[in-house]
Design a protein around this motif. Structure first.
Motif, PDB file in Angstrom:
ATOM      1  N   HIS A  75       0.821  -1.213   0.000  1.00 18.45           N
ATOM      2  CA  HIS A  75       0.000   0.000   0.000  1.00 18.45           C
ATOM      3  C   HIS A  75       0.859   1.270   0.000  1.00 18.45           C
ATOM      4  O   HIS A  75       0.351   2.359   0.227  1.00 18.45           O
ATOM      5  N   ASP A  76       2.144   1.120  -0.228  1.00 17.63           N
ATOM      6  CA  ASP A  76       3.115   2.223  -0.247  1.00 17.63           C
ATOM      7  C   ASP A  76       3.302   2.897   1.102  1.00 17.63           C
ATOM      8  O   ASP A  76       3.652   4.073   1.182  1.00 17.63           O
ATOM      9  N   TYR A  77       3.071   2.178   2.194  1.00 16.62           N
ATOM     10  CA  TYR A  77       3.342   2.700   3.523  1.00 16.62           C
ATOM     11  C   TYR A  77       4.762   2.311   3.921  1.00 16.62           C
ATOM     12  O   TYR A  77       5.169   1.160   3.744  1.00 16.62           O
ATOM     13  N   PRO A  78       5.538   3.236   4.482  1.00 15.60           N
ATOM     14  CA  PRO A  78       6.896   2.894   4.925  1.00 15.60           C
ATOM     15  C   PRO A  78       6.866   1.842   6.043  1.00 15.60           C
ATOM     16  O   PRO A  78       5.994   1.880   6.912  1.00 15.60           O
ATOM     17  N   LEU A  79       7.821   0.929   6.000  1.00 15.07           N
ATOM     18  CA  LEU A  79       7.909  -0.136   7.005  1.00 15.07           C
ATOM     19  C   LEU A  79       8.958   0.196   8.055  1.00 15.07           C
ATOM     20  O   LEU A  79      10.003   0.766   7.751  1.00 15.07           O
ATOM     21  N   PHE A  80       8.645  -0.180   9.292  1.00 21.11           N
ATOM     22  CA  PHE A  80       9.524   0.057  10.430  1.00 21.11           C
ATOM     23  C   PHE A  80       9.632  -1.222  11.245  1.00 21.11           C
ATOM     24  O   PHE A  80       8.706  -2.044  11.264  1.00 21.11           O
ATOM     25  N   ASP A  81      10.749  -1.366  11.922  1.00 17.83           N
ATOM     26  CA  ASP A  81      10.967  -2.487  12.825  1.00 17.83           C
ATOM     27  C   ASP A  81      11.028  -1.924  14.247  1.00 17.83           C
ATOM     28  O   ASP A  81      11.732  -0.940  14.498  1.00 17.83           O
ATOM     29  N   TYR A 143       3.750   2.728   8.843  1.00 16.23           N
ATOM     30  CA  TYR A 143       3.340   4.068   9.209  1.00 16.23           C
ATOM     31  C   TYR A 143       2.206   4.471   8.267  1.00 16.23           C
ATOM     32  O   TYR A 143       2.400   4.544   7.062  1.00 16.23           O
ATOM     33  N   ASN A 144       1.031   4.713   8.819  1.00 19.55           N
ATOM     34  CA  ASN A 144      -0.118   5.121   8.033  1.00 19.55           C
ATOM     35  C   ASN A 144       0.018   6.611   7.727  1.00 19.55           C
ATOM     36  O   ASN A 144      -0.436   7.451   8.485  1.00 19.55           O
ATOM     37  N   VAL A 145       0.651   6.909   6.612  1.00 17.90           N
ATOM     38  CA  VAL A 145       0.986   8.299   6.267  1.00 17.90           C
ATOM     39  C   VAL A 145      -0.258   9.124   5.937  1.00 17.90           C
ATOM     40  O   VAL A 145      -0.219  10.348   5.966  1.00 17.90           O
ATOM     41  N   TYR A 146      -1.379   8.475   5.621  1.00 17.22           N
ATOM     42  CA  TYR A 146      -2.580   9.194   5.234  1.00 17.22           C
ATOM     43  C   TYR A 146      -3.499   9.518   6.408  1.00 17.22           C
ATOM     44  O   TYR A 146      -4.462  10.235   6.253  1.00 17.22           O
ATOM     45  N   CYS A 147      -3.191   8.986   7.575  1.00 24.43           N
ATOM     46  CA  CYS A 147      -4.016   9.230   8.753  1.00 24.43           C
ATOM     47  C   CYS A 147      -3.388  10.338   9.585  1.00 24.43           C
ATOM     48  O   CYS A 147      -2.244  10.252   9.998  1.00 24.43           O
ATOM     49  N   THR A 148      -4.154  11.394   9.829  1.00 24.03           N
ATOM     50  CA  THR A 148      -3.662  12.466  10.687  1.00 24.03           C
ATOM     51  C   THR A 148      -4.459  12.432  11.980  1.00 24.03           C
ATOM     52  O   THR A 148      -5.682  12.380  11.966  1.00 24.03           O
ATOM     53  N   LEU A 149      -3.752  12.444  13.082  1.00 17.70           N
ATOM     54  CA  LEU A 149      -4.398  12.369  14.387  1.00 17.70           C
ATOM     55  C   LEU A 149      -4.503  13.740  15.009  1.00 17.70           C
ATOM     56  O   LEU A 149      -3.761  14.619  14.769  1.00 17.70           O
TER      57      LEU A 149
END
Length: 149
Positions: A75-81, A143-149
């Motif tokens: 989904h083109d979201y950056p991945l983190f560990d 990281y859900n880059v499209y969601c703003t909290l």
């Protein structure tokens, strides 16, 4: 030597730099000059008796390719560990809450927790109860880059 518990008052939340209340267990963006991580999980917040607010944050390490590009999921979201590194920082370094989700693997699946049989208008209906269980050995998050909290 002094007892640390006499000098610390535990809190359940802290106000971030964008004036949003952030609770323990929330995902946050933080800034620390000596750290190459900028996202993490807020583990605990506390105040010292002198009034200064501090936090414990477990950092996320961004996955990158050899050319420096971020690794992304389908989904083109950056991945983190999720790292094992825990930072103690001042409350002023917590910038804002962010949206992270567990990047599920094949081991994350629905497990049946129960079955019941009921009579519904002359029919016998079987209901299965399922619960989704994450494989917490998988420490990958996106990281859900499209969601703003």
């Amino acid at each position: 030597m002094f007892a640390l518990t006499d000098k610390v008052v535990e809190h359940r939340a802290i106000v971030s730099q964008n004036t949003v209340l952030v609770s323990s267990g929330d995902y946050v963006e933080f800034v620390m000059s000596q750290c190459n991580m900028k996202y993490g999980i807020l583990l605990a917040t506390f105040k010292l008796r002198n009034g200064s607010a501090h936090c414990l944050v477990q950092g996320f390490h961004e996955l990158t390719l050899s050319d420096g590009q971020s690794v992304v999921n389908e989904h083109d979201y950056p991945l983190f560990d999720l790292s094992t590194t825990i930072f103690c920082t001042t409350g002023n370094n917590i910038q804002r809450p962010v949206s992270f989700v567990h990047e599920c693997s094949a081991a994350c699946l629905f497990k049946e927790t129960g079955t019941s049989i009921r009579n519904v208008e002359r029919e016998i209906v079987q209901e299965d109860t399922l619960i989704f269980e994450h494989d917490w050995n998988n420490t990958m998050y996106c990281y859900n880059v499209y969601c703003t909290l």
